[in-house]
Motif scaffolding. Structure first.
Motif, PDB file in Angstrom:
ATOM      1  N   ILE A 159       0.862  -1.184   0.000  1.00  0.00           N
ATOM      2  CA  ILE A 159       0.000   0.000   0.000  1.00  0.00           C
ATOM      3  C   ILE A 159       0.896   1.232   0.000  1.00  0.00           C
ATOM      4  N   VAL A 160       1.052   1.829  -1.151  1.00  0.00           N
ATOM      5  CA  VAL A 160       2.054   2.877  -1.336  1.00  0.00           C
ATOM      6  C   VAL A 160       1.504   4.264  -1.022  1.00  0.00           C
ATOM      7  N   ASP A 161       0.247   4.531  -1.386  1.00  0.00           N
ATOM      8  CA  ASP A 161      -0.264   5.897  -1.345  1.00  0.00           C
ATOM      9  C   ASP A 161      -0.890   6.301  -0.019  1.00  0.00           C
ATOM     10  N   GLY A 162      -0.988   5.410   0.934  1.00  0.00           N
ATOM     11  CA  GLY A 162      -1.495   5.788   2.242  1.00  0.00           C
ATOM     12  C   GLY A 162      -3.001   6.002   2.252  1.00  0.00           C
ATOM     13  N   HIS A 163      -3.461   6.886   3.133  1.00  0.00           N
ATOM     14  CA  HIS A 163      -4.893   7.119   3.343  1.00  0.00           C
ATOM     15  C   HIS A 163      -5.551   7.554   2.033  1.00  0.00           C
ATOM     16  N   PRO A 164      -6.681   6.921   1.659  1.00  0.00           N
ATOM     17  CA  PRO A 164      -7.263   7.230   0.348  1.00  0.00           C
ATOM     18  C   PRO A 164      -7.911   8.603   0.250  1.00  0.00           C
ATOM     19  N   TYR A 165      -8.228   9.255   1.396  1.00  0.00           N
ATOM     20  CA  TYR A 165      -8.957  10.521   1.346  1.00  0.00           C
ATOM     21  C   TYR A 165      -8.310  11.664   2.125  1.00  0.00           C
ATOM     22  N   HIS A 166      -7.312  11.392   2.914  1.00  0.00           N
ATOM     23  CA  HIS A 166      -6.687  12.444   3.731  1.00  0.00           C
ATOM     24  C   HIS A 166      -5.603  13.148   2.913  1.00  0.00           C
ATOM     25  N   PRO A 167      -5.647  14.491   2.818  1.00  0.00           N
ATOM     26  CA  PRO A 167      -4.560  15.177   2.105  1.00  0.00           C
ATOM     27  C   PRO A 167      -3.176  14.884   2.690  1.00  0.00           C
ATOM     28  N   ASN A 168      -3.123  14.555   3.966  1.00  0.00           N
ATOM     29  CA  ASN A 168      -1.852  14.204   4.594  1.00  0.00           C
ATOM     30  C   ASN A 168      -1.563  12.707   4.465  1.00  0.00           C
ATOM     31  N   CYS A 169      -1.933  12.141   3.333  1.00  0.00           N
ATOM     32  CA  CYS A 169      -1.827  10.689   3.155  1.00  0.00           C
ATOM     33  C   CYS A 169      -0.415  10.173   3.357  1.00  0.00           C
ATOM     34  N   ARG A 170       0.594  10.985   3.105  1.00  0.00           N
ATOM     35  CA  ARG A 170       1.976  10.526   3.295  1.00  0.00           C
ATOM     36  C   ARG A 170       2.829  11.531   4.058  1.00  0.00           C
ATOM     37  N   TYR A 183      12.246   2.930   7.754  1.00  0.00           N
ATOM     38  CA  TYR A 183      11.156   2.551   8.652  1.00  0.00           C
ATOM     39  C   TYR A 183       9.789   2.453   7.982  1.00  0.00           C
ATOM     40  N   ALA A 184       9.568   3.090   6.842  1.00  0.00           N
ATOM     41  CA  ALA A 184       8.230   3.145   6.255  1.00  0.00           C
ATOM     42  C   ALA A 184       7.888   1.822   5.580  1.00  0.00           C
ATOM     43  N   PRO A 185       6.666   1.324   5.763  1.00  0.00           N
ATOM     44  CA  PRO A 185       6.329  -0.019   5.260  1.00  0.00           C
ATOM     45  C   PRO A 185       6.430  -0.157   3.753  1.00  0.00           C
ATOM     46  N   GLU A 186       6.074   0.892   3.011  1.00  0.00           N
ATOM     47  CA  GLU A 186       6.106   0.764   1.549  1.00  0.00           C
ATOM     48  C   GLU A 186       7.521   0.620   1.002  1.00  0.00           C
ATOM     49  N   HIS A 187       8.530   0.926   1.822  1.00  0.00           N
ATOM     50  CA  HIS A 187       9.925   0.706   1.418  1.00  0.00           C
ATOM     51  C   HIS A 187      10.433  -0.682   1.812  1.00  0.00           C
ATOM     52  N   ASP A 239      18.194  -5.787  20.178  1.00  0.00           N
ATOM     53  CA  ASP A 239      17.108  -5.406  19.274  1.00  0.00           C
ATOM     54  C   ASP A 239      16.412  -6.641  18.733  1.00  0.00           C
ATOM     55  N   LEU A 240      15.352  -6.360  17.983  1.00  0.00           N
ATOM     56  CA  LEU A 240      14.465  -7.405  17.488  1.00  0.00           C
ATOM     57  C   LEU A 240      13.988  -6.977  16.116  1.00  0.00           C
ATOM     58  N   GLY A 241      14.183  -7.815  15.100  1.00  0.00           N
ATOM     59  CA  GLY A 241      13.769  -7.464  13.748  1.00  0.00           C
ATOM     60  C   GLY A 241      12.263  -7.603  13.571  1.00  0.00           C
ATOM     61  N   ALA A 242      11.643  -6.655  12.845  1.00  0.00           N
ATOM     62  CA  ALA A 242      10.194  -6.692  12.631  1.00  0.00           C
ATOM     63  C   ALA A 242       9.854  -6.003  11.317  1.00  0.00           C
ATOM     64  N   HIS A 243       8.692  -6.371  10.760  1.00  0.00           N
ATOM     65  CA  HIS A 243       8.233  -5.811   9.489  1.00  0.00           C
ATOM     66  C   HIS A 243       7.198  -4.722   9.767  1.00  0.00           C
ATOM     67  N   PRO A 244       7.428  -3.487   9.325  1.00  0.00           N
ATOM     68  CA  PRO A 244       6.461  -2.419   9.605  1.00  0.00           C
ATOM     69  C   PRO A 244       5.168  -2.608   8.820  1.00  0.00           C
ATOM     70  N   LEU A 245       4.048  -2.326   9.490  1.00  0.00           N
ATOM     71  CA  LEU A 245       2.728  -2.383   8.872  1.00  0.00           C
ATOM     72  C   LEU A 245       2.305  -0.989   8.435  1.00  0.00           C
ATOM     73  N   MET A 246       1.120  -0.870   7.847  1.00  0.00           N
ATOM     74  CA  MET A 246       0.751   0.405   7.232  1.00  0.00           C
ATOM     75  C   MET A 246       0.617   1.535   8.241  1.00  0.00           C
ATOM     76  N   SER A 247       0.394   1.221   9.522  1.00  0.00           N
ATOM     77  CA  SER A 247       0.342   2.282  10.522  1.00  0.00           C
ATOM     78  C   SER A 247       1.728   2.779  10.910  1.00  0.00           C
ATOM     79  N   LEU A 340      -7.247  -4.316  -0.789  1.00  0.00           N
ATOM     80  CA  LEU A 340      -8.130  -5.045  -1.702  1.00  0.00           C
ATOM     81  C   LEU A 340      -8.057  -4.546  -3.150  1.00  0.00           C
ATOM     82  N   PRO A 341      -7.953  -3.219  -3.390  1.00  0.00           N
ATOM     83  CA  PRO A 341      -7.836  -2.796  -4.789  1.00  0.00           C
ATOM     84  C   PRO A 341      -6.614  -3.375  -5.501  1.00  0.00           C
ATOM     85  N   LEU A 342      -5.597  -3.779  -4.754  1.00  0.00           N
ATOM     86  CA  LEU A 342      -4.386  -4.340  -5.361  1.00  0.00           C
ATOM     87  C   LEU A 342      -4.601  -5.777  -5.811  1.00  0.00           C
TER      88      LEU A 342
END
Length: 506
Positions: A159-170, A183-187, A239-247, A340-342
């Motif tokens: 999910i690259v573009d973030g919030h579908p309706y918020h101008p501050n999507c990214r 740190y960002a999940p889309e990366h 430390d502990l390795g983890a995969h960032p989610l969309m939040s 889901l759109p993906l």
């Protein structure tokens, strides 16, 4: 059309130092990113109750004469804004330019700055960051190859573009380019969470804190590295390795649960730490929601809170939750609704109707019992059958639900006295706004992608639902949606503010 805002040049300068290979893609992606953010801003300008907009005129005017594909916003100071006739449910970037009087704007940050409205300069800077970060996120994507993801966190990272309706999507103010890439999940990085040891007798703990996050008499609290560097200002040696989610602040531990970390940065709308009351009530709220979900004939699962801990401050806390993946049966897969759109499934009107039927059935039955979910695309996941039919829902993060003691009492359900007072309300409009604003104006609208597709998916479902005052509101009333831009421009007002969107069923 205009000189680039500072955020563009700042990101370009940092990219030249750390990832010069992304510079061409970043530059090429800026026009599309501006259009994406401008489209979200135009939705807000045309539908939110912004106090400096006097009225929206649907007898449109643009230079050269009336146009059937435009509207005019009359500002209270006499100026006029002209732009395309808006679809408040559209997810495509269809707004490439708007006019303030006769001057064209293709950049949302410069438009807001020139509007000169209260608190507009700060929000304009956030919009510039949103554009630059979105262009960066898109530039870093590579063509998808091979089989689709099998784990929900892999879907979330698409999910690259973030919030579908918020101008501050990214918008990610306070994050450097290096930090976004790290740190960002889309990366798609693997984030190294720090493990900060805190004496157990100095912590508040809810549920069971696992043994592998203990060190003798001390608890090991997972800390996001951004939080460690900028807020706690302390290094960590484990430390502990983890995969960032969309939040972004919630991450999936490989093969294990999800961990929600404290991250004192403004992401999209607000700074969201983990409050002490939310830790103390987390396990109780989880058990309460599980008991209610059991009344829905297996259509809804709640990811259990396994444990939560804080040192007594919101800046150092963590919550462990089940992975939604545990609710997938043989051959099934769990997909976050925002992704889901993906999948390509949303191109099918029949599939959209089946998905609307499942989500509205679950949401309205739970609302009738007395709980309104904040069922947006980040909190809600769907279990798909081997043939991709929507079977069940999974809901996570109960922090912002609303609970009606009166409705629960009508069904003979006792409210645990320890539940947070802030989530309690019997106000009908508050309960409906929470569910309809997140599920209809958010999840279903973004999944459908337009008002026309949304109305077509909703119509047969709403007709067959049991007739109750709540379902009647879906036929008869405007659809509530959070007034996200109004909320950013009125920081002195706390809590949610609301807009009313045209009902796609009318």
């Amino acid at each position: 059309m205009y000189p680039p805002p500072a955020a563009d040049t700042e990101v370009a300068g940092e990219l030249a130092a750390v990832r010069p290979g992304l510079l061409p893609g970043f530059a090429a992606g800026l026009p599309g990113a501006r259009a994406a953010v401008l489209t979200r801003l135009w939705r807000a300008l045309t539908h939110e109750p912004l106090p400096w907009i006097e009225r929206v005129e649907h007898v449109p005017y643009v230079e050269g004469g009336p146009s059937p594909d435009a509207v005019t916003l009359r500002l209270r100071d006499g100026r006029r804004l002209h732009g395309p006739t808006p679809d408040p449910y559209a997810t495509d970037a269809y707004v490439t330019v708007v006019h303030l009087d006769t001057r064209p704007y293709d950049d949302p940050a410069r438009l807001l700055a020139d509007l000169g409205v209260p608190h507009g300069s700060g929000f304009a800077a956030e919009l510039a960051h949103s554009v630059a970060s979105l262009a960066l996120s898109r530039a870093a994507q590579e063509p998808e190859q091979g089989a689709p993801p099998t784990r929900e966190w892999e879907w979330e990272q698409r999910i690259v573009d973030g919030h579908p309706y918020h101008p501050n999507c990214r918008s990610r103010p306070g994050f450097s380019v290096t930090e976004q890439l790290a740190y960002a999940p889309e990366h798609r990085p693997l984030v190294r969470l720090g493990l900060v040891p805190v004496p157990a007798d100095g912590c508040l703990v809810a549920g069971d804190w696992p043994g592998d996050l203990r060190d003798g008499s001390r608890l090991l609290i997972p800390v996001h590295p951004w939080q460690a560097a900028h807020v706690l200002k302390r290094p960590f040696d484990r430390d502990l390795g983890a995969h960032p989610l969309m939040s972004l602040r919630t991450l999936a531990l490989p093969g294990g649960p999800h961990v929600k970390t404290a991250l004192s940065a403004r992401l999209t709308s607000s700074v969201r730490d983990i409050s002490v009351p939310s830790v103390t009530s987390s396990a109780l709220l989880s058990a309460f929601a599980e008991r209610l979900a059991a009344r829905l004939d297996g259509l809804l699962h709640i990811t259990r809170t396994l444990g939560a801990v804080t040192d007594g401050t919101p800046e150092l806390a963590a919550v462990l939750r089940e992975s939604p993946q545990v609710y997938a049966g043989r051959g099934e897969r769990v997909v976050p609704v925002a992704a889901l759109p993906l999948t390509g499934l949303t191109q099918s009107p029949a599939w959209l109707t089946a998905f609307a039927r499942l989500t509205l059935t679950v949401g309205l039955r739970l609302l009738e019992l007395g709980v309104a979910l904040e069922a947006h695309g980040q909190n809600l996941l769907v279990v798909l059958s081997p043939t991709d039919a929507p079977l069940r829902l999974v809901y996570r993060d109960l922090a912002d639900i609303r609970v009606s003691p009166a409705r629960l009492a009508r069904h003979g359900i006792e409210v645990p006295p320890e539940l947070p007072a802030r989530i309690m309300t019997d106000d009908r409009d508050t309960l409906r706004r929470k569910l309809f604003g997140s599920l209809v104006a958010g999840t279903l609208a973004a999944t459908a992608g337009s008002g026309t597709a949304l109305g077509a998916a909703l119509e047969p479902v709403v007709r067959e639902l049991p007739r109750t005052p709540d379902t009647a509101a879906l036929w008869e009333a405007p659809i509530p949606a959070k007034a996200l831009t109004l909320m950013r421009l009125t920081p002195e007002r706390k809590g949610d503010l609301w807009a009313e969107l045209p009902n796609p069923l009318l």
